[in-house]
Design a protein around this motif. Structure first.
Motif, PDB file in Angstrom:
ATOM      1  N   ALA A 157     -41.061 -79.258  55.390  1.00  0.00           N
ATOM      2  CA  ALA A 157     -41.023 -78.257  56.462  1.00  0.00           C
ATOM      3  C   ALA A 157     -39.595 -78.050  56.959  1.00  0.00           C
ATOM      4  O   ALA A 157     -39.178 -76.914  57.220  1.00  0.00           O
ATOM      5  CB  ALA A 157     -41.935 -78.682  57.605  1.00  0.00           C
ATOM      6  N   ILE A 158     -38.833 -79.132  57.064  1.00  0.00           N
ATOM      7  CA  ILE A 158     -37.435 -79.027  57.495  1.00  0.00           C
ATOM      8  C   ILE A 158     -36.622 -78.277  56.446  1.00  0.00           C
ATOM      9  O   ILE A 158     -35.822 -77.395  56.779  1.00  0.00           O
ATOM     10  CB  ILE A 158     -36.843 -80.432  57.752  1.00  0.00           C
ATOM     11  CG1 ILE A 158     -37.500 -81.052  58.987  1.00  0.00           C
ATOM     12  CG2 ILE A 158     -35.325 -80.364  57.916  1.00  0.00           C
ATOM     13  CD1 ILE A 158     -37.194 -82.522  59.184  1.00  0.00           C
ATOM     14  N   ILE A 159     -36.841 -78.614  55.181  1.00  0.00           N
ATOM     15  CA  ILE A 159     -36.120 -77.953  54.092  1.00  0.00           C
ATOM     16  C   ILE A 159     -36.443 -76.455  54.094  1.00  0.00           C
ATOM     17  O   ILE A 159     -35.550 -75.611  53.967  1.00  0.00           O
ATOM     18  CB  ILE A 159     -36.474 -78.593  52.734  1.00  0.00           C
ATOM     19  CG1 ILE A 159     -35.921 -80.019  52.687  1.00  0.00           C
ATOM     20  CG2 ILE A 159     -35.954 -77.760  51.575  1.00  0.00           C
ATOM     21  CD1 ILE A 159     -36.441 -80.841  51.518  1.00  0.00           C
ATOM     22  N   LYS A 160     -37.708 -76.124  54.277  1.00  0.00           N
ATOM     23  CA  LYS A 160     -38.118 -74.713  54.298  1.00  0.00           C
ATOM     24  C   LYS A 160     -37.497 -73.987  55.487  1.00  0.00           C
ATOM     25  O   LYS A 160     -37.027 -72.859  55.360  1.00  0.00           O
ATOM     26  CB  LYS A 160     -39.639 -74.603  54.352  1.00  0.00           C
ATOM     27  CG  LYS A 160     -40.139 -73.180  54.286  1.00  0.00           C
ATOM     28  CD  LYS A 160     -41.627 -73.119  54.223  1.00  0.00           C
ATOM     29  CE  LYS A 160     -42.065 -71.658  54.131  1.00  0.00           C
ATOM     30  NZ  LYS A 160     -43.487 -71.530  53.922  1.00  0.00           N
ATOM     31  N   LYS A 161     -37.465 -74.645  56.637  1.00  0.00           N
ATOM     32  CA  LYS A 161     -36.907 -74.038  57.852  1.00  0.00           C
ATOM     33  C   LYS A 161     -35.420 -73.757  57.691  1.00  0.00           C
ATOM     34  O   LYS A 161     -34.916 -72.751  58.167  1.00  0.00           O
ATOM     35  CB  LYS A 161     -37.140 -74.955  59.050  1.00  0.00           C
ATOM     36  CG  LYS A 161     -36.721 -74.376  60.358  1.00  0.00           C
ATOM     37  CD  LYS A 161     -37.046 -75.316  61.499  1.00  0.00           C
ATOM     38  CE  LYS A 161     -36.561 -74.723  62.807  1.00  0.00           C
ATOM     39  NZ  LYS A 161     -36.828 -75.628  63.918  1.00  0.00           N
ATOM     40  N   GLU A 162     -34.700 -74.667  56.992  1.00  0.00           N
ATOM     41  CA  GLU A 162     -33.264 -74.466  56.775  1.00  0.00           C
ATOM     42  C   GLU A 162     -32.998 -73.268  55.878  1.00  0.00           C
ATOM     43  O   GLU A 162     -31.904 -72.721  55.887  1.00  0.00           O
ATOM     44  CB  GLU A 162     -32.630 -75.727  56.192  1.00  0.00           C
ATOM     45  CG  GLU A 162     -32.553 -76.857  57.188  1.00  0.00           C
ATOM     46  CD  GLU A 162     -31.988 -78.135  56.600  1.00  0.00           C
ATOM     47  OE1 GLU A 162     -31.675 -78.176  55.387  1.00  0.00           O
ATOM     48  OE2 GLU A 162     -31.863 -79.108  57.357  1.00  0.00           O
TER      49      GLU A 162
END
Length: 97
Positions: free
Chosen positions: A57-62
């Motif tokens: 989720a963090i990777i996608k948000k970045e």
């Protein structure tokens, strides 16, 4: 006389990519990753005391890449390249991970 087997082009180009299901923000999503990237991704998540879905989720948000599977591959590659960079140049700034 032995028969010699020659792999077809499609067999030689095939890759052990596996579709895996992860939960991000209470939703199931699939990522398609090679075993080495999946193991590296899980290892990074574990070192950060996170579940793979939370890290995804963090990777996608970045938003480094619109395709989540590709973004995870780039993240894992960058992480391990940073570790190599840290070992070779301990006095310099580490690459972002």
């Amino acid at each position: 006389m032995k028969t010699q087997y020659h792999a077809s082009l499609s067999e030689r180009l095939s890759s052990p990519i596996v579709k895996r299901s992860i939960t991000m923000a209470r939703r199931e999503t699939c990522v398609t990753l090679e075993e080495a990237f999946w193991k590296g991704f899980k290892e990074i998540a574990s070192k950060r005391n996170m579940r793979p879905g939370d890290l995804a989720a963090i990777i996608k948000k970045e938003g480094q890449c619109s395709n989540l599977s590709s973004a995870i591959r780039l993240f894992v590659l960058d992480y391990y390249r940073g570790l190599c960079h840290d070992c070779q140049n301990p006095s310099t700034e580490p690459l972002s991970r």
